[in-house]
Design an enzyme around this catalytic site. Structure first.
Site, PDB file in Angstrom:
ATOM      1  N   ASP A  35       9.677  12.308  -1.438  1.00 20.64           N
ATOM      2  CA  ASP A  35       9.577  10.704  -1.902  1.00 20.64           C
ATOM      3  C   ASP A  35       7.826  10.278  -2.493  1.00 20.64           C
ATOM      4  O   ASP A  35       7.888   9.115  -2.802  1.00 20.64           O
ATOM      5  CB  ASP A  35      10.291   9.794  -0.827  1.00 20.64           C
ATOM      6  CG  ASP A  35      11.302  10.235  -0.630  1.00 20.64           C
ATOM      7  OD1 ASP A  35      12.085  10.932  -1.241  1.00 20.64           O
ATOM      8  OD2 ASP A  35      12.095   9.647   0.256  1.00 20.64           O
TER       9      ASP A  35
ATOM     10  N   LYS B 171       4.040   1.504  14.508  1.00 18.52           N
ATOM     11  CA  LYS B 171       4.556   0.197  14.316  1.00 18.52           C
ATOM     12  C   LYS B 171       3.580  -0.844  15.335  1.00 18.52           C
ATOM     13  O   LYS B 171       4.110  -1.555  15.975  1.00 18.52           O
ATOM     14  CB  LYS B 171       5.891   0.124  14.414  1.00 18.52           C
ATOM     15  CG  LYS B 171       6.479   0.919  13.110  1.00 18.52           C
ATOM     16  CD  LYS B 171       8.207   0.351  13.207  1.00 18.52           C
ATOM     17  CE  LYS B 171       8.743   1.272  12.287  1.00 18.52           C
ATOM     18  NZ  LYS B 171      10.339   1.301  11.924  1.00 18.52           N
TER      19      LYS B 171
ATOM     20  N   ASP C  98       5.515   5.614  -1.353  1.00 18.22           N
ATOM     21  CA  ASP C  98       6.917   6.401  -1.174  1.00 18.22           C
ATOM     22  C   ASP C  98       7.987   5.467  -1.742  1.00 18.22           C
ATOM     23  O   ASP C  98       8.257   4.435  -1.582  1.00 18.22           O
ATOM     24  CB  ASP C  98       7.286   6.043   0.429  1.00 18.22           C
ATOM     25  CG  ASP C  98       8.523   6.784   1.144  1.00 18.22           C
ATOM     26  OD1 ASP C  98       9.510   6.724   0.084  1.00 18.22           O
ATOM     27  OD2 ASP C  98       8.675   7.227   2.028  1.00 18.22           O
TER      28      ASP C  98
END
Length: 371
Positions: free
Chosen positions: A122, A173, A229
């Protein structure tokens, strides 16, 4: 093959591309075509990667596939022959994550002592394969991952590393700012990394990289230039803008300069554009596309064989293969028309995801899936 051994990959060097999944994030386009074959800037996504690998001297590429492999083999073989690269299809009978496919292809990847590339299918960027080989050989450890800077690191896992590039930690994250460098999905490994992986569903990011980092066997190389991406429509369009901007910086002759063009635009030579149109900025128009008079298009991809009738206005959308947009239509809001969709005259479509072979006769004012 020319070039010093530090900047060009050796004859024994190969690459593995993680093609894998169903491409659900890029539906409805992937209901018709496997994601790696969807055209990005008028060329299949995977072909951007193959060309960059071949340019760096890579002559053998393994595609780790689990879905619609036959279609990919058929279409990519022609391109591979043109490029002079050997394509090997490694078939997963079950999804093996991001590490398992390396173990499945172990016999090929370990056939040479040369390091090998691994990349996610991707990813679009200015692929730094030659620099990556040099950086990897200079530090002499087991693996190198490419990292890129992002605006919102809290959406990703970030990479912490020292000034030499030696990776210290990965934080998933983060809620507080610790770094804005993330894994870009491009790696180079020595074959010894294969001893760490079994043929079973495994995450290279969560199960392999932390152990390598703990042993100081994993380094990070900063990517210069753009990265995206492009696995979902919003990011596909953003990636297209970045890619076109990169072509502009390189003063590429591929950019179109016809009448009515604004900013960075790619137009296939077989496409036709009518009178009084405004095309751009950030538009790609594929083969055999027909744009009638008075059409305005910006931040959009129009795929092969599509027709946009007169006086329509398109912004932030992807028009699928052989689809037809009627007259005086307005489309916006990251709308994606699948293959062979018909949008009738004088309609408004905002954020619609329209499945293949549908005909729309009423406006779509709010984002929704049209089945």
């Amino acid at each position: 093959m020319c070039g010093s051994p530090n900047t060009t990959v050796g004859n024994g060097t190969r690459a593995l591309i993680l093609v894998g999944g169903y491409g659900t994030r890029l539906r409805p386009l992937t209901l018709s075509t496997p994601k790696p074959l969807v055209e990005f800037a008028n060329k299949p996504i995977l072909l951007h990667q193959l060309e960059a690998l071949v340019d760096a001297g890579c002559r053998q590429v393994i595609l780790a596939v689990s879905y619609r492999a036959e279609q990919m083999e058929k279409e990519l073989k022609v391109e591979a022959d043109k490029l002079g690269v050997e394509l090997i299809f490694s078939h997963e009978t079950e999804p093996l994550g991001t590490a398992g496919p390396l173990a499945l292809a172990k016999s090929i990847l370990s056939a040479s002592p040369e390091p090998f590339f691994v990349l996610n299918s991707d990813v679009i960027c200015d692929f730094p394969f030659k620099q990556l080989v040099q950086f990897h050989r200079n530090h002499g450890k087991e693996g190198t991952i490419v990292v890129t800077k992002v605006e919102e690191p809290s959406k990703y896992g970030v990479v912490l590393y020292d000034e030499d590039g030696c990776i210290k930690n990965f934080i998933e994250k983060p809620q507080e700012f610790v770094s804005n460098k993330i894994n870009a999905g491009i790696y180079i490994f020595n074959p010894s990394v294969l001893e760490r992986i079994e043929v079973k569903p495994t995450s290279i990011e969560k199960e392999v990289f932390p152990a390598m980092a703990e042993q100081q066997e994993l380094y990070a190389m900063d990517l210069t230039g753009f990265w995206m991406d492009i696995g979902q429509p919003k990011d596909f369009l953003t990636g297209m803008c970045l890619y076109l901007s990169s072509l502009r910086q390189k003063q590429s002759p591929k950019l179109y300069t016809g009448p009515g063009v604004v900013g960075n635009v790619l137009v296939d030579p077989t496409a036709t554009i009518g009178e009084g149109c405004r095309i751009g900025p950030n538009v790609t128009i594929g083969p055999d596309v027909i744009i009638e008079d008075g059409v305005c298009i910006k931040r959009a991809t129009i795929l092969k064989g599509a027709i946009v009738r007169s006086h329509s206005w398109l912004d932030s959308c992807i028009v699928g293969w052989r689809s037809t947009v009627g007259r005086w239509v307005r489309i916006e809001g990251i709308t994606v028309l699948g293959e062979d969709v018909i949008v009738k005259d004088e309609l408004y479509v905002n954020g619609g995801q329209v499945l293949p072979h549908k005909s729309i006769a009423a406006s779509v004012p709010e984002p929704q899936i049209i089945m």
